[in-house]
Motif scaffolding. Structure first.
Motif: not given
Ligand code: ADP
Length: 372
Positions: A149-175
């Motif tokens: 959980l990237d709680a560094d809201i004003t300087g988020p860098s976790i997605p970049k480290l992992f090369g993740v860029h996709e937007h979260p999807g909508e699933g049966p249990g929520g986001i």
């Protein structure tokens, strides 16, 4: 860290030992976290531990008293220990009941998340997010189910480290949180922004609410460990986030330039306030290994980490060298391909301190696509 002989001031050793004392009926919670140990003080060379009970005449009173006394006595050999029992104040009782349910106010129950580990730093740029990412990778390589959980809201860098860029999807249990290549669930404000480069200029209360939503509304799977990348610093921002989540323990990351006894004390104090453990200190960028001869170069002078952790009575988890390969992998979103002996040993200690997540797989699981 067991002290032999008579410690100078046994209070922090006692408090730390009590953090390991689990409530017999609320197994995941310890006495300190539940607000049952409001004070440990010294009086006439005796250690007085206050035990506050939600109901003064509880049938378990004697049992709790003995448990506290035995744990405290073991932590400070040579010091007589007394337990002073009193009833909780109404405020303390309210905190107790919220924490007994395993959450802070406004924070939903998530029994499927076994452990929450927060990664903190004294200031920005010392490698806090990198350490959070490396810890997630190391846990995943051991077959654990991991989220960040990237709680560094004003300087988020976790997605970049992992090369993740996709937007979260909508699933049966929520986001649905996106998954990294090796199956680590990731949630970050960056994944929700229309433009990843747009800065987020939010203040405390809004950040607190965003974090709570990340906790409540994201359909995290069954996780052995959720790693929280806190905002930089040991003051308000980090505290707000920690208070928004049921954190079990903290890892403190510093660089040699940032490493000061005050930073370590602040982190220790914060952990104490929250009733959680400070697993220890990781000194990042501590030295450089010469790529030609392998010789160690202390770029910032000799590390003071050993001395400072001793002064502050906090475990030293280890040192991570400055490594151009790590910087390059982080830059290219390939942190999962990075492995180093020095970090593996640190991860091992942290996972050990967490108490080996209950669901740890019997044998190491080969994670598809991960560097071995
Ligand atoms: P923080 O979260 O504390 O702001 P980051 O983890 O984002 O810091 O790291 C800051 C920069 O330093 C990043 O570019 C990262 O790749 C780099 N970095 C972190 N640790 C190391 C290291 N041990 N060796 C080389 N580069 C590192």
């Amino acid at each position: 860290m067991t002290q032999v002989g008579e410690p100078q001031d046994p209070r922090s050793a006692v408090r730390r030992a009590l953090l390991g004392l689990k409530h017999p009926k609320l197994e995941k919670r310890n006495f300190v976290e539940l607000g049952m140990i409001p004070e440990v003080r010294l009086e006439n060379r005796r250690v007085i531990v206050t035990l506050a009970l939600p109901v003064r005449q509880t049938p378990a009173r004697e049992q709790f008293e003995q448990m506290v006394k035995a744990t405290a006595s073991e932590a400070c050999p040579g010091w007589p220990v007394e337990v002073a029992v009193r009833a909780m104040t109404p405020e303390e009782r309210a905190t107790f009941s919220v924490r007994a349910q395993g959450r802070g106010p406004g924070v939903g129950d998530r029994p499927a998340i076994q452990n929450v580990v927060a990664v903190m730093s004294g200031k920005g740029g010392v490698g806090k997010s990198s350490v959070a990412g490396l810890l997630a990778c190391a846990a995943r390589r051991r077959g654990l189910r991991v989220g960040i959980l990237d709680a560094d809201i004003t300087g988020p860098s976790i997605p970049k480290l992992f090369g993740v860029h996709e937007h979260p999807g909508e699933g049966p249990g929520g986001i649905q949180p996106p998954e990294t290549r090796t199956g680590i669930e990731v949630m970050s404000i960056n994944l929700l922004l229309p433009d990843e480069d747009r800065p987020v200029i939010w203040r405390g209360p809004l950040i607190g609410r965003a974090i709570q939503q990340f906790w409540n509304d994201i359909a995290w799977g069954d996780l052995d460990v959720l790693i929280v990348d806190l905002p930089p610093g040991t003051s308000d921002a980090a505290l707000t986030v920690m208070q928004s989540l049921p954190v079990h323990g903290i890892v403190l990351v510093t660089s040699p330039q940032d490493l000061a006894a005050m930073v370590v004390r602040k982190a220790a104090h914060m952990a104490e306030q929250m009733g959680v453990r400070l697993y220890g200190l990781v000194e990042n960028m501590s030295h450089l290994l010469c790529p030609h001869c392998g010789r160690r170069i202390d770029v910032f002078g000799k590390s003071g980490a050993e001395r400072i952790v001793q002064q502050c009575d906090v475990p030293l988890l280890g040192h991570i060298p400055l490594d151009p390969d790590l910087a390059a992998k982080c830059d290219h979103g390939e942190i999962e391909d990075y492995e180093s002996g020095s970090f593996e040993a640190i991860a091992e200690e942290i996972l050990e301190a967490i108490g080996r997540p209950h669901a740890e797989r019997e044998a190491e699981v080969a994670v598809p696509g991960a560097a071995r």
